[in-house]
Design a protein around this motif. Structure first.
Motif, PDB file in Angstrom:
ATOM      1  N   SER A   1       0.824  -1.214   0.000  1.00 52.54           N
ATOM      2  CA  SER A   1       0.000   0.000   0.000  1.00 52.54           C
ATOM      3  C   SER A   1       0.856   1.261   0.000  1.00 52.54           C
ATOM      4  N   TYR A   2       1.989   1.232   0.690  1.00 54.83           N
ATOM      5  CA  TYR A   2       2.865   2.406   0.722  1.00 54.83           C
ATOM      6  C   TYR A   2       3.363   2.730  -0.688  1.00 54.83           C
ATOM      7  N   GLY A   3       3.860   1.721  -1.377  1.00 55.43           N
ATOM      8  CA  GLY A   3       4.366   1.945  -2.718  1.00 55.43           C
ATOM      9  C   GLY A   3       3.295   2.427  -3.675  1.00 55.43           C
ATOM     10  N   ARG A   4       2.083   1.878  -3.523  1.00 57.11           N
ATOM     11  CA  ARG A   4       0.998   2.283  -4.422  1.00 57.11           C
ATOM     12  C   ARG A   4       0.600   3.732  -4.183  1.00 57.11           C
ATOM     13  N   ILE A   5       0.501   4.149  -2.925  1.00 53.27           N
ATOM     14  CA  ILE A   5       0.173   5.548  -2.627  1.00 53.27           C
ATOM     15  C   ILE A   5       1.253   6.471  -3.196  1.00 53.27           C
ATOM     16  N   ALA A   6       2.510   6.133  -2.938  1.00 49.85           N
ATOM     17  CA  ALA A   6       3.607   6.970  -3.421  1.00 49.85           C
ATOM     18  C   ALA A   6       3.584   7.083  -4.939  1.00 49.85           C
ATOM     19  N   GLU A   7       3.361   5.977  -5.596  1.00 51.80           N
ATOM     20  CA  GLU A   7       3.318   5.955  -7.077  1.00 51.80           C
ATOM     21  C   GLU A   7       2.231   6.898  -7.592  1.00 51.80           C
ATOM     22  N   LEU A   8       1.075   6.857  -6.986  1.00 46.71           N
ATOM     23  CA  LEU A   8      -0.036   7.700  -7.442  1.00 46.71           C
ATOM     24  C   LEU A   8       0.225   9.169  -7.136  1.00 46.71           C
ATOM     25  N   MET A   9       0.787   9.473  -5.982  1.00 46.01           N
ATOM     26  CA  MET A   9       1.084  10.872  -5.653  1.00 46.01           C
ATOM     27  C   MET A   9       2.186  11.421  -6.558  1.00 46.01           C
ATOM     28  N   ILE A  10       3.188  10.617  -6.853  1.00 47.60           N
ATOM     29  CA  ILE A  10       4.259  11.067  -7.754  1.00 47.60           C
ATOM     30  C   ILE A  10       3.698  11.409  -9.128  1.00 47.60           C
ATOM     31  N   ALA A  11       2.779  10.586  -9.611  1.00 42.88           N
ATOM     32  CA  ALA A  11       2.150  10.864 -10.911  1.00 42.88           C
ATOM     33  C   ALA A  11       1.344  12.155 -10.862  1.00 42.88           C
ATOM     34  N   GLN A  12       0.629  12.358  -9.772  1.00 34.23           N
ATOM     35  CA  GLN A  12      -0.164  13.586  -9.631  1.00 34.23           C
ATOM     36  C   GLN A  12       0.739  14.817  -9.554  1.00 34.23           C
ATOM     37  N   LEU A  13       1.841  14.713  -8.823  1.00 32.59           N
ATOM     38  CA  LEU A  13       2.760  15.844  -8.696  1.00 32.59           C
ATOM     39  C   LEU A  13       3.405  16.182 -10.035  1.00 32.59           C
ATOM     40  N   ALA A  14       3.654  15.178 -10.841  1.00 37.17           N
ATOM     41  CA  ALA A  14       4.242  15.428 -12.154  1.00 37.17           C
ATOM     42  C   ALA A  14       3.321  16.290 -13.020  1.00 37.17           C
ATOM     43  N   LEU A  15       2.032  16.176 -12.813  1.00 35.18           N
ATOM     44  CA  LEU A  15       1.068  16.948 -13.607  1.00 35.18           C
ATOM     45  C   LEU A  15       1.204  18.448 -13.369  1.00 35.18           C
ATOM     46  N   ILE A  16       1.720  18.839 -12.213  1.00 37.09           N
ATOM     47  CA  ILE A  16       1.878  20.274 -11.935  1.00 37.09           C
ATOM     48  C   ILE A  16       3.345  20.706 -12.024  1.00 37.09           C
ATOM     49  N   GLY A  17       4.218  19.799 -12.468  1.00 35.99           N
ATOM     50  CA  GLY A  17       5.616  20.164 -12.671  1.00 35.99           C
ATOM     51  C   GLY A  17       6.524  19.906 -11.486  1.00 35.99           C
ATOM     52  N   VAL A  18       6.068  19.157 -10.493  1.00 39.53           N
ATOM     53  CA  VAL A  18       6.905  18.817  -9.342  1.00 39.53           C
ATOM     54  C   VAL A  18       7.509  17.435  -9.561  1.00 39.53           C
ATOM     55  N   LYS A  19       8.834  17.350  -9.449  1.00 38.48           N
ATOM     56  CA  LYS A  19       9.519  16.071  -9.576  1.00 38.48           C
ATOM     57  C   LYS A  19       9.616  15.430  -8.198  1.00 38.48           C
ATOM     58  N   ALA A  20       9.023  14.255  -8.061  1.00 39.56           N
ATOM     59  CA  ALA A  20       9.036  13.564  -6.767  1.00 39.56           C
ATOM     60  C   ALA A  20       9.570  12.153  -6.931  1.00 39.56           C
ATOM     61  N   THR A  21      10.272  11.709  -5.923  1.00 34.25           N
ATOM     62  CA  THR A  21      10.771  10.334  -5.872  1.00 34.25           C
ATOM     63  C   THR A  21      10.439   9.756  -4.509  1.00 34.25           C
ATOM     64  N   ALA A  22      10.524   8.434  -4.411  1.00 38.26           N
ATOM     65  CA  ALA A  22      10.213   7.774  -3.143  1.00 38.26           C
ATOM     66  C   ALA A  22      11.174   6.621  -2.930  1.00 38.26           C
ATOM     67  N   TYR A  23      11.435   6.330  -1.672  1.00 38.85           N
ATOM     68  CA  TYR A  23      12.256   5.177  -1.331  1.00 38.85           C
ATOM     69  C   TYR A  23      11.795   4.614   0.003  1.00 38.85           C
ATOM     70  N   ILE A  24      12.057   3.339   0.209  1.00 42.25           N
ATOM     71  CA  ILE A  24      11.670   2.670   1.447  1.00 42.25           C
ATOM     72  C   ILE A  24      12.759   2.899   2.495  1.00 42.25           C
ATOM     73  N   LEU A  25      12.369   3.430   3.632  1.00 42.53           N
ATOM     74  CA  LEU A  25      13.326   3.677   4.700  1.00 42.53           C
ATOM     75  C   LEU A  25      13.809   2.357   5.300  1.00 42.53           C
ATOM     76  N   PRO A  26      15.059   2.300   5.735  1.00 43.06           N
ATOM     77  CA  PRO A  26      15.516   1.112   6.456  1.00 43.06           C
ATOM     78  C   PRO A  26      14.688   0.903   7.717  1.00 43.06           C
ATOM     79  N   SER A  27      14.632  -0.326   8.182  1.00 40.30           N
ATOM     80  CA  SER A  27      13.863  -0.643   9.376  1.00 40.30           C
ATOM     81  C   SER A  27      14.291   0.237  10.545  1.00 40.30           C
ATOM     82  N   GLY A  28      13.316   0.893  11.165  1.00 41.39           N
ATOM     83  CA  GLY A  28      13.578   1.737  12.327  1.00 41.39           C
ATOM     84  C   GLY A  28      14.031   3.139  12.011  1.00 41.39           C
ATOM     85  N   ALA A  29      14.339   3.440  10.741  1.00 42.00           N
ATOM     86  CA  ALA A  29      14.891   4.746  10.386  1.00 42.00           C
ATOM     87  C   ALA A  29      13.891   5.882  10.600  1.00 42.00           C
TER      88      ALA A  29
END
Length: 518
Positions: A369-397
Motif C-alpha cells: 500500500s505504501y508503494g501504491r500511494i507513493a506511485e499515485l502521488m508522484i504521478a499527480q505531482l508530475a502533472l503540476i511540474g513537481v519532480k518527486a521520488t520515493a524510497y523505502i526507509l531502512p527498518s527503524g529509520a
C-alpha cells in the motif's frame, strides 16, 4: 463343490472386507471435515517477538496474545466502546482520581491458580515498576491495591479522562498468573521467561512455541466465559504475501489477514470472500522543517496535486475514504473536515512561477500500500511540474529522522495510536514532546489546545478541541492526513464473526469469536 465353496468363502470375505473398508473410508470422509472445523490456520507476516504482554509492542500477533491474556476491560468488537472483561463493573470518583474495579468471580489462570485482586495488583505493579517497555500505560497510577479478593482500586496522580482507553488498549495491562511470574523470575521479573511462555486467563492456552515457524493455541475448556468455536489455532510464519495467497488458494490456510493486494480484491478465486471493518489504519504525510512545503504557495500547489480524493479509489477501491481530519474517523468523526485545494491549473502555474521543485518521499514500510500511494502521488505531482521520488526507509529509520543528516522531505506512514482516545493520537504524534513526532515540529498554539482537551470529560467539547488542534497542525503543513483504510481480511467462505476491532492493528482476528457458519 468344495472348491466352489472355498472360493465363495474367500470371495465373501474379500467382499466383506472391501465393504468394511469403504465404510471406514466413508466414515473418515465424513468426520474429516468435522475435525478440520476444529482447527483455524492463520499465517503471520512477521514473527512473534515475545508473548510477554508487558514488554513488547507486538502488532501482527496481538490477537494471539490477547486470547491468552486478559485485562480488566477491553474494546467491544467492531467499536471503540469500553466494556468489562475481568472486571464486571467499575466506578470512577467525582474527582477522577480513583477507579474501583469489581472483578469476575470464579476465574482461574491456565495453570489452575485462582484469579483475584492480588493477582491484578501483582501484574500491574510488575508492568509499572519493573522497567518494561509498556510501563507508560500505568505511569499515572500512584497506587494499586486490593480492597478485597474481588475489588481492585487504582488511584491516579492526576485526572486522566483517557485512562479507561489506556486499560482497554490492545497493548494495555493484562493479568498474568502470579505462579507463572514466580516460576519464571530469574532475578529479572520474568522478562526472559515470558518471551516464550504464557499463562493468562484467556480463552486459549499457548501450547507450542516454535520461533520463526509455528505457534499453536489450544482452547481453554475451563474458560470462565463463552467457549470459542475453534479448538486449535495453528499460526505459521509466512513473510511473503504471494506465498500466503497460494497457500490460501490451495486450502493450506484459512485466511490472509493483511496485505492482500487491493487490486485483486474485485476478482477473488471461488471459495474465498472478504470481511472488511472500520480501522484506525490512517495514512499520513509528515513534513520536515526546511522542506519545499515551507513555502505557502508551493505547499498549496502540492496539496492540490496530492489531494487523496483524486487517487483513493485507484489505490484501495471501495475499502478506503479520504481522511476528514488528523484523527481516524473511527476515533473522531470531524464536524469540519480538512480541505485540499482543487484548482490544478492554479497549482501548475504556481510551480512554474516558483521554479523547479523536487520532493523526496520516505516510505515507512515496504508493504504494498505504501508503494501504491507513493506511485499515485508522484504521478499527480508530475502533472503540476513537481519532480518527486520515493524510497523505502531502512527498518527503524523513521524513528530517528530528527537526527538524520539527509532526511526525506515527507514521511509516508500510518499514525496508528495505541488507544482510541484522541489524546493517544495527539500526544504520541503531534505535540512537542510526542515520542513519534517524527521531525520534531512544534506548534505551541495547537499543543496548548491539546493539553486543554486532555482534561475535558465532555466528549463533544473534547472532540471539538482536538479537531481544532488538528486543523492547526494541518494548516501549518506539519501533518497531512490522506486516507482511512478499512481492515480487510480475505478468507475461506464461511468464516464469520471475525471480531475485528478498529483499535487493533489490521488483520487481528479474534480467535474467541470467529467461527465457521453453517
Amino acid at each position: 463343490m468344495q472348491t466352489y465353496a472355498h472360493r465363495t468363502e474367500r470371495t465373501y470375505k474379500r467382499s466383506f472386507g472391501l465393504r468394511m473398508l469403504g465404510l471406514v473410508l466413508g466414515f473418515l470422509i465424513l468426520i474429516a471435515p468435522v475435525h478440520a472445523q476444529d482447527v483455524l490456520r492463520i499465517p503471520y507476516v512477521a514473527d512473534i517477538g515475545t508473548f510477554d504482554p508487558d514488554n513488547g509492542f507486538e502488532t501482527g500477533a496481538m490477537s494471539a496474545i490477547n486470547n491468552v491474556y486478559e485485562g480488566l476491560v477491553e474494546y467491544e468488537p467492531g467499536s471503540t466502546k469500553v466494556v468489562g472483561l475481568l472486571a464486571r463493573s467499575w466506578e470512577i470518583s467525582d474527582d477522577g482520581l480513583t477507579y474501583t474495579f469489581h472483578l469476575v468471580d470464579g476465574v482461574k489462570f491456565h495453570d489452575g491458580t485462582p484469579f483475584n485482586a492480588a493477582a491484578v495488583v501483582n501484574s500491574f505493579q510488575r508492568r509499572r515498576d519493573r522497567g518494561l517497555s509498556l510501563s507508560y500505560f500505568l505511569s499515572n497510577v500512584a497506587e494499586v491495591r486490593a480492597q478485597d479478593d474481588l475489588t481492585v482500586v487504582l488511584t491516579l496522580k492526576h485526572p486522566q479522562p483517557s485512562f479507561l482507553d489506556a486499560l482497554s488498549s490492545p497493548w494495555g495491562p493484562k493479568v498474568i498468573s502470579p505462579t507463572a511470574l514466580a516460576e519464571h523470575d530469574n532475578g529479572e521479573f520474568a522478562k526472559t521467561g515470558l518471551n516464550e511462555h504464557a499463562v493468562g486467563t484467556g480463552p486459549f492456552k499457548l501450547t507450542e512455541f516454535n520461533r520463526g515457524q509455528r505457534y499453536v493455541l489450544e482452547r481453554n475448556d475451563d474458560y470462565w466465559g463463552d467457549k470459542p468455536f475453534f479448538r486449535t489455532i495453528q499460526i505459521s510464519v509466512v513473510p511473503d504475501i504471494s506465498q500466503q495467497i497460494l497457500q490460501l488458494q490451495a486450502g493450506l490456510i484459512d485466511a490472509v489477514p493483511i496485505n492482500y493486494p487491493f487490486a485483486q480484491l474485485t476478482n477473488l478465486p471461488t471459495g474465498l470472500e472478504i470481511t472488511a471493518a472500520p480501522s484506525m489504519n490512517q495514512f499520513d504525510l509528515f513534513a520536515r522543517p526546511g522542506s519545499p512545503l515551507d513555502d505557502v504557495e508551493v505547499r498549496k500547489a502540492v496539496m492540490t496535486a496530492i489531494n487523496p480524493a483524486l487517487w483513493v479509489k485507484d489505490a484501495f477501491g471501495q475499502f478506503a475514504t479520504p481522511s476528514k481530519s488528523l484523527y481516524s474517523k473511527a476515533m473522531l468523526d470531524a464536524l469540519h473536515p480538512v480541505e485540499f485545494p482543487t484548482d490544478l491549473d492554479a497549482a501548475k502555474a504556481a510551480i512554474a512561477k516558483h521554479g523547479a521543485v523536487s520532493l523526496v518521499i520516505g516510505l515507512h514500510s515496504a508493504a504494498p500500500s505504501y508503494g501504491r500511494i507513493a506511485e499515485l502521488m508522484i504521478a499527480q505531482l508530475a502533472l503540476i511540474g513537481v519532480k518527486a521520488t520515493a524510497y523505502i526507509l531502512p527498518s527503524g529509520a523513521a524513528y530517528t529522522l530528527k537526527d538524520d543528516p539527509n532526511p526525506p522531505d515527507l514521511l509516508l506512514t500510518i499514525s496508528g495510536p495505541d488507544a482510541a482516545h484522541p489524546e493517544n493520537q495527539a500526544k504520541v504524534f503531534f505535540t512537542k514532546d510526542a515520542p513519534l513526532n517524527f521531525f520534531g515540529r512544534v506548534l505551541p498554539e495547537a499543543d496548548t489546545i491539546v493539553d486543554k482537551a486532555g482534561q475535558t470529560t465532555d466528549i463533544k467539547e473534547r472532540n471539538a478541541l482536538y479537531e481544532r488542534a488538528g486543523q492547526l497542525y494541518f494548516d501549518a503543513g506539519q501533518i497531512i492526513p490522506l486516507v482511512d483504510v478499512d481492515d480487510v481480511v480475505v478468507h475461506v467462505q464461511g468464516l464469520e464473526d471475525l471480531g475485528l476491532r478498529p483499535m487493533y492493528p489490521p488483520g487481528n482476528i479474534d480467535f474467541a469469536t470467529v467461527r465457521r457458519g453453517s
